[in-house]
Design a protein around this motif. Sequence first.
Motif, PDB file in Angstrom:
ATOM      1  N   GLY A 129       0.463   6.279   4.068  1.00 32.20           N
ATOM      2  CA  GLY A 129      -0.951   6.038   4.358  1.00 32.20           C
ATOM      3  C   GLY A 129      -1.143   4.881   5.322  1.00 32.20           C
ATOM      4  O   GLY A 129      -1.985   4.930   6.226  1.00 32.20           O
ATOM      5  N   SER A 130      -0.338   3.828   5.151  1.00 29.52           N
ATOM      6  CA  SER A 130      -0.503   2.666   6.037  1.00 29.52           C
ATOM      7  C   SER A 130      -0.044   3.001   7.459  1.00 29.52           C
ATOM      8  O   SER A 130      -0.634   2.522   8.432  1.00 29.52           O
ATOM      9  CB  SER A 130       0.242   1.453   5.480  1.00 29.52           C
ATOM     10  N   GLY A 155       0.826  -1.201   0.000  1.00 28.28           N
ATOM     11  CA  GLY A 155       0.000   0.000   0.000  1.00 28.28           C
ATOM     12  C   GLY A 155       0.860   1.249   0.000  1.00 28.28           C
ATOM     13  O   GLY A 155       2.000   1.237  -0.459  1.00 28.28           O
ATOM     14  N   LEU A 205      -5.152   1.613  -1.073  1.00 23.84           N
ATOM     15  CA  LEU A 205      -5.615   0.668  -0.041  1.00 23.84           C
ATOM     16  C   LEU A 205      -6.381  -0.498  -0.675  1.00 23.84           C
ATOM     17  O   LEU A 205      -6.172  -1.662  -0.322  1.00 23.84           O
ATOM     18  CB  LEU A 205      -6.496   1.395   0.978  1.00 23.84           C
ATOM     19  N   LEU A 206      -7.273  -0.183  -1.606  1.00 29.59           N
ATOM     20  CA  LEU A 206      -8.046  -1.256  -2.248  1.00 29.59           C
ATOM     21  C   LEU A 206      -7.146  -2.106  -3.147  1.00 29.59           C
ATOM     22  O   LEU A 206      -7.346  -3.321  -3.276  1.00 29.59           O
ATOM     23  CB  LEU A 206      -9.218  -0.673  -3.045  1.00 29.59           C
ATOM     24  N   GLN A 232      -3.962  -2.726  -2.548  1.00 28.63           N
ATOM     25  CA  GLN A 232      -3.235  -3.593  -1.609  1.00 28.63           C
ATOM     26  C   GLN A 232      -4.124  -4.761  -1.170  1.00 28.63           C
ATOM     27  O   GLN A 232      -3.676  -5.904  -1.084  1.00 28.63           O
ATOM     28  CB  GLN A 232      -2.814  -2.763  -0.395  1.00 28.63           C
ATOM     29  N   THR A 233      -5.401  -4.471  -0.894  1.00 32.97           N
ATOM     30  CA  THR A 233      -6.301  -5.514  -0.394  1.00 32.97           C
ATOM     31  C   THR A 233      -6.640  -6.514  -1.491  1.00 32.97           C
ATOM     32  O   THR A 233      -6.646  -7.722  -1.255  1.00 32.97           O
ATOM     33  CB  THR A 233      -7.590  -4.867   0.149  1.00 32.97           C
ATOM     34  N   GLN A 246      -5.114   7.650  -2.253  1.00 34.80           N
ATOM     35  CA  GLN A 246      -4.973   6.873  -1.012  1.00 34.80           C
ATOM     36  C   GLN A 246      -5.952   5.704  -0.981  1.00 34.80           C
ATOM     37  O   GLN A 246      -5.583   4.586  -0.629  1.00 34.80           O
ATOM     38  CB  GLN A 246      -5.206   7.777   0.205  1.00 34.80           C
ATOM     39  N   GLY A 247      -7.208   5.956  -1.312  1.00 31.72           N
ATOM     40  CA  GLY A 247      -8.186   4.876  -1.304  1.00 31.72           C
ATOM     41  C   GLY A 247      -7.879   3.840  -2.376  1.00 31.72           C
ATOM     42  O   GLY A 247      -8.026   2.633  -2.146  1.00 31.72           O
ATOM     43  N   GLY A 248      -7.433   4.311  -3.540  1.00 33.03           N
ATOM     44  CA  GLY A 248      -7.059   3.391  -4.610  1.00 33.03           C
ATOM     45  C   GLY A 248      -5.908   2.489  -4.193  1.00 33.03           C
ATOM     46  O   GLY A 248      -5.899   1.285  -4.478  1.00 33.03           O
TER      47      GLY A 248
END
Lengths: 210, 210
Positions: free
Chosen positions: B120-121, B116, B183-184, B186-187, B179-181
């Motif tokens: 941010g993490s 990520g 995180l998703l 990474q997930t 940031q949201g992109g």
Amino acid sequence: MSATTTSTPGSTRRLTAKGEATRARIVDAASSLVFAHGVTRTGVEDIQREAGVSASQLYHYFGDKQTLMRAVIAHQTEAVLAAQRPELDSLDTFEALLRWRDRLVTLQRSRHCVGGCPIGSIAAEVADEDPQARADLVAGFEQWEAPLRSGLATMRDRGLLRPDTDTDRLALALLAALQGGLLLTQTRRTTVPLEAALDSMIELIRAYAA
Amino acid sequence: MSATTTSTPGSTRRLTAKGEATRARIVDAASSLVFAHGVTRTGVEDIQREAGVSASQLYHYFGDKQTLMRAVIAHQTEAVLAAQRPELDSLDTFEALLRWRDRLVTLQRSRHCVGGCPIGSIAAEVADEDPQARADLVAGFEQWEAPLRSGLATMRDRGLLRPDTDTDRLALALLAALQGGLLLTQTRRTTVPLEAALDSMIELIRAYAA
């Protein structure tokens, strides 16, 4: 009440009503602690104390922390979705999108912008460490994205959005904007980033108005 | 080389060149471990082992883990910004925005979508626990947002965007989408969310083309 079974992690065995209540108390306590302090900082002993259960009770229901954390992800996913209802289930007009946006912003404000997203923050912490938790988080985000997708698709099918609108891509981008907005809102302790992120995505969706 | 001073946390005293090198080795090691495992899972002993320093050396430079983590945030902020250069410093045309977008996607692909965002993490993990770290993360995100703001403002001033474009809001929304992109991405272990998030925001910016 008769014994029930559920398909959530750690409860494949049949539980009595009392057993279900104890199990739920453990998951509630673990979820609160994880929301406040994260997965790694939440010790099994902390959860026992918060839930008022013994080590053997906790072991009886969950076996290990990893199994309990799967139940926490399932619980927090449900809680996240519930907090967005009823709007989340019918995001099929521009007015509904704005009401949903307002609900999300109000919720963060009521939390003083602390905590971020209950499942996004778990994802940031464990996605690379625990493949099973990562799979659960993928499923959790999918449960969130699905109503965004279906709401926008309904808007397109009703003629509110142009027929060629890629509503799936917009739904995914909306979830991403929401996640990033929540993270920056948590960091900066103001809802301004969340508002900017959601308003921008809704503005883009409006640009597809038929 | 003469002794130098820096304003980064944990190095307010003058250090010799050798001291600077040792300090940098500790920060590099700590940053790698935090990127891979998070702040809480990274023990001081792990950092000593990775950097090849003694407990007293580490204490000499940083005093405590919290001080070292501030240096990690500063280091990772620099690394995040450096990884986006040269594009980040001149996001003043649509072509530059697309090159920057491609650089971000390629970087995640080269990491197999693991890890990520390096800052941010950390934000997701410690923003609620450590007020000083939170302040450093706010400053780190600001260093990231500033070139987005100034690039879009330049586009407006040059007539590429309409005069009434709220470029500050778009820059903040772009950082949130990113940031949201991340995180998703990474997930889900695919760059699709990052691409959807960035492409949507760039599309919105295009809607303001003069």
